[in-house]
Scaffold this motif. Structure first.
Motif, PDB file in Angstrom:
ATOM      1  N   LEU A 192      20.952  95.152  -7.003  1.00  0.00           N
ATOM      2  CA  LEU A 192      21.357  93.870  -7.579  1.00  0.00           C
ATOM      3  C   LEU A 192      22.707  93.408  -7.050  1.00  0.00           C
ATOM      4  N   GLY A 193      23.404  94.293  -6.341  1.00  0.00           N
ATOM      5  CA  GLY A 193      24.730  93.966  -5.825  1.00  0.00           C
ATOM      6  C   GLY A 193      25.093  94.915  -4.702  1.00  0.00           C
ATOM      7  N   PRO A 194      26.304  94.812  -4.198  1.00  0.00           N
ATOM      8  CA  PRO A 194      26.691  95.564  -2.998  1.00  0.00           C
ATOM      9  C   PRO A 194      27.166  96.987  -3.251  1.00  0.00           C
ATOM     10  N   ASP A 195      27.226  97.441  -4.517  1.00  0.00           N
ATOM     11  CA  ASP A 195      27.694  98.797  -4.800  1.00  0.00           C
ATOM     12  C   ASP A 195      26.567  99.786  -4.546  1.00  0.00           C
ATOM     13  N   TYR A 196      26.763 100.691  -3.584  1.00  0.00           N
ATOM     14  CA  TYR A 196      25.725 101.643  -3.203  1.00  0.00           C
ATOM     15  C   TYR A 196      26.002 103.019  -3.800  1.00  0.00           C
ATOM     16  N   SER A 197      24.957 103.646  -4.319  1.00  0.00           N
ATOM     17  CA  SER A 197      25.031 105.067  -4.628  1.00  0.00           C
ATOM     18  C   SER A 197      24.836 105.829  -3.312  1.00  0.00           C
ATOM     19  N   PRO A 198      25.180 107.123  -3.275  1.00  0.00           N
ATOM     20  CA  PRO A 198      24.953 107.893  -2.045  1.00  0.00           C
ATOM     21  C   PRO A 198      23.497 107.866  -1.598  1.00  0.00           C
ATOM     22  N   SER A 199      22.559 107.901  -2.558  1.00  0.00           N
ATOM     23  CA  SER A 199      21.144 107.878  -2.184  1.00  0.00           C
ATOM     24  C   SER A 199      20.771 106.550  -1.542  1.00  0.00           C
ATOM     25  N   LEU A 200      21.277 105.450  -2.062  1.00  0.00           N
ATOM     26  CA  LEU A 200      21.022 104.148  -1.447  1.00  0.00           C
ATOM     27  C   LEU A 200      21.640 104.070  -0.062  1.00  0.00           C
ATOM     28  N   GLY A 201      22.821 104.661   0.087  1.00  0.00           N
ATOM     29  CA  GLY A 201      23.472 104.680   1.390  1.00  0.00           C
ATOM     30  C   GLY A 201      22.641 105.419   2.431  1.00  0.00           C
ATOM     31  N   LEU A 202      21.930 106.464   1.992  1.00  0.00           N
ATOM     32  CA  LEU A 202      21.058 107.205   2.899  1.00  0.00           C
ATOM     33  C   LEU A 202      19.973 106.295   3.461  1.00  0.00           C
ATOM     34  N   ILE A 203      19.339 105.505   2.589  1.00  0.00           N
ATOM     35  CA  ILE A 203      18.280 104.597   3.047  1.00  0.00           C
ATOM     36  C   ILE A 203      18.864 103.505   3.937  1.00  0.00           C
ATOM     37  N   ARG A 204      20.022 102.983   3.562  1.00  0.00           N
ATOM     38  CA  ARG A 204      20.645 101.933   4.375  1.00  0.00           C
ATOM     39  C   ARG A 204      20.919 102.431   5.781  1.00  0.00           C
ATOM     40  N   ARG A 205      21.445 103.652   5.908  1.00  0.00           N
ATOM     41  CA  ARG A 205      21.760 104.181   7.238  1.00  0.00           C
ATOM     42  C   ARG A 205      20.491 104.413   8.061  1.00  0.00           C
ATOM     43  N   MET A 206      19.400 104.708   7.389  1.00  0.00           N
ATOM     44  CA  MET A 206      18.147 104.888   8.130  1.00  0.00           C
ATOM     45  C   MET A 206      17.656 103.569   8.720  1.00  0.00           C
ATOM     46  N   VAL A 207      17.692 102.509   7.922  1.00  0.00           N
ATOM     47  CA  VAL A 207      17.121 101.253   8.411  1.00  0.00           C
ATOM     48  C   VAL A 207      18.059 100.511   9.350  1.00  0.00           C
ATOM     49  N   VAL A 322       6.838 107.676  -5.347  1.00  0.00           N
ATOM     50  CA  VAL A 322       8.104 107.636  -4.625  1.00  0.00           C
ATOM     51  C   VAL A 322       7.992 106.819  -3.341  1.00  0.00           C
ATOM     52  N   GLU A 323       6.798 106.778  -2.730  1.00  0.00           N
ATOM     53  CA  GLU A 323       6.633 105.991  -1.505  1.00  0.00           C
ATOM     54  C   GLU A 323       6.862 104.504  -1.774  1.00  0.00           C
ATOM     55  N   ASP A 324       6.397 104.020  -2.946  1.00  0.00           N
ATOM     56  CA  ASP A 324       6.626 102.623  -3.310  1.00  0.00           C
ATOM     57  C   ASP A 324       8.118 102.350  -3.503  1.00  0.00           C
ATOM     58  N   THR A 325       8.793 103.299  -4.163  1.00  0.00           N
ATOM     59  CA  THR A 325      10.233 103.133  -4.396  1.00  0.00           C
ATOM     60  C   THR A 325      11.002 103.104  -3.084  1.00  0.00           C
ATOM     61  N   LEU A 326      10.664 103.998  -2.158  1.00  0.00           N
ATOM     62  CA  LEU A 326      11.355 104.015  -0.865  1.00  0.00           C
ATOM     63  C   LEU A 326      11.187 102.689  -0.146  1.00  0.00           C
ATOM     64  N   ALA A 327       9.970 102.170  -0.148  1.00  0.00           N
ATOM     65  CA  ALA A 327       9.722 100.901   0.543  1.00  0.00           C
ATOM     66  C   ALA A 327      10.466  99.748  -0.123  1.00  0.00           C
ATOM     67  N   GLU A 328      10.443  99.685  -1.449  1.00  0.00           N
ATOM     68  CA  GLU A 328      11.120  98.591  -2.154  1.00  0.00           C
ATOM     69  C   GLU A 328      12.629  98.695  -2.006  1.00  0.00           C
ATOM     70  N   THR A 329      13.136  99.913  -1.943  1.00  0.00           N
ATOM     71  CA  THR A 329      14.575 100.096  -1.719  1.00  0.00           C
ATOM     72  C   THR A 329      14.982  99.512  -0.373  1.00  0.00           C
ATOM     73  N   GLU A 331      13.360  97.323   1.465  1.00  0.00           N
ATOM     74  CA  GLU A 331      13.172  95.868   1.441  1.00  0.00           C
ATOM     75  C   GLU A 331      14.359  95.180   0.786  1.00  0.00           C
ATOM     76  N   SER A 332      14.817  95.736  -0.320  1.00  0.00           N
ATOM     77  CA  SER A 332      15.924  95.147  -1.057  1.00  0.00           C
ATOM     78  C   SER A 332      17.217  95.201  -0.256  1.00  0.00           C
ATOM     79  N   LEU A 333      17.470  96.331   0.392  1.00  0.00           N
ATOM     80  CA  LEU A 333      18.687  96.466   1.201  1.00  0.00           C
ATOM     81  C   LEU A 333      18.658  95.517   2.393  1.00  0.00           C
TER      82      LEU A 333
END
Length: 342
Positions: A192-207, A322-329, A331-333
């Motif tokens: 919902l905003g720019p504050d990333y948890s470490p787990s979100l940062g992991l997905i961001r660095r992948m994409v 979890v596959e749906d969550t990974l994809a939506e994460t 997409e959102s990022l």
């Protein structure tokens, strides 16, 4: 419907807990450390679907200070204590993180007791469960506790000692509130905003291609919306009183498996996700000199598998795949990144 206090409503889990409570018809009060964060919080909630006239009150209270907490909990039936003190840089010693986390939990519990709150749900973490143990073939459960004497990182130590302090308080001097804890694994889902948890940062660095090779460790993951749902179930279900609940979706995944899911679900938009795994010996060596890897060094080569069977059995909780969550994460990022550059 209840009047509920959510501490740390501007945080990632806290904001989704506020949204879930409002959607369920509850009146919500939430705390922020700095009153200037209220407009940003309300914008995040609007993005998440909250109505402009939703029954939401924002108050200022800091976990490192006594002021504001009696007023914050006054008249509330329940408290979701999601907030935890944060540092602007990596802690130089355990005390910089452990003391504030433990003292903050006790500060909220005392205020809740004095205000006659019925139940407190504490957001703990898998970090209070699965760290500092020898390798094992069975998933971690709520009966497990992190071994803080095994050289765990300050964050895991702070979560463990803060949760233990909460249980000790309720047992010895609580005098009222029931306690339940939610212990999530890596929390993902829509942002919902720019504050990333470490787990979100992991997905961001992948994409975005900044993680050229996958690190060799495995963790569980869970959708933030399911974490919020579990908080509400722990708040309302009589069976939750006095219980811990691990929040995780399915088995743990190695980082290379996460990358494979992203490539399969997003196609070209996740083409930069790593296809190779860094050798364990190389990752361990790099962790000695790389500050980003240093906090992960005790995870390297580990598989921190855990089970949410208890939450599903006692509370009827059903996490999404979890596959749906990974994809939506992802997409959102990607959408957030596109909006930032537009």
């Amino acid at each position: 419907m209840a009047d509920v206090l959510v501490t740390g409503g501007s945080g990632y889990i806290g904001s989704w807990c506020v949204l879930a409570l409002l959607d369920a018809g509850h009146s919500v009060r939430t705390t922020v450390r700095d009153p200037s964060r209220e407009p940003g919080l309300r914008e995040m909630l609007r993005r998440g679907g909250a109505a402009p006239d939703a029954p939401l009150q924002v108050v200022a209270a800091d976990l490192t200070r006594d002021e504001g907490w009696p007023e914050a909990v006054r008249g509330c039936d329940a408290v979701l204590h999601v907030a935890s003190p944060t540092l602007t840089s990596a802690p130089r010693s355990d005390d910089e993180m452990v003391g504030p986390a433990r003292d903050g939990v006790l500060r909220v519990l005392r205020a809740a007791r004095d205000a006659g709150v019925r139940r407190v749900v504490l957001t703990s973490a898998i970090g209070a469960v699965a760290y500092g143990h020898p390798d094992r073939d069975t998933p971690f459960t709520e009966d497990d506790w992190t071994n803080v004497d095994a050289g765990v990182e300050p964050y895991q130590k702070s979560k463990t000692l803060a949760e233990r302090a909460a249980w000790d308080f309720v047992r010895t001097e609580g005098g009222g509130p029931e306690l339940a804890t939610v212990n999530p694994t890596g929390v993902l889902g829509p942002v919902l905003g720019p504050d990333y948890s470490p787990s979100l940062g992991l997905i961001r660095r992948m994409v975005d291609g900044s993680m050229p090779v996958a690190l060799p460790f495995a963790s569980g993951y869970v959708d933030v919306r399911d974490v919020a749902d579990l908080h509400l179930r722990a708040m309302t279900d009589p069976a939750a009183a006095g219980e811990r609940f691990i929040a995780t979706s399915g088995r743990s995944l190695w980082v290379r498996e996460v990358a494979a899911v992203l490539r399969a679900r997003l196609g070209d938009r996740a083409a930069a996700a790593p296809t190779r795994e860094m050798p364990l010996w190389a990752a361990r060596g790099l962790s000695l000199v790389n500050s980003d890897l240093r906090t992960l060094r005790r995870l390297l080569g580990k598989n921190l598998d855990a089970t949410s069977e208890k939450a599903q059995r006692l509370l009827g909780w059903r996490p999404r795949p979890v596959e749906d969550t990974l994809a939506e994460t992802a997409e959102s990022l990607l959408a957030l990144s596109a909006a930032d550059t537009a």
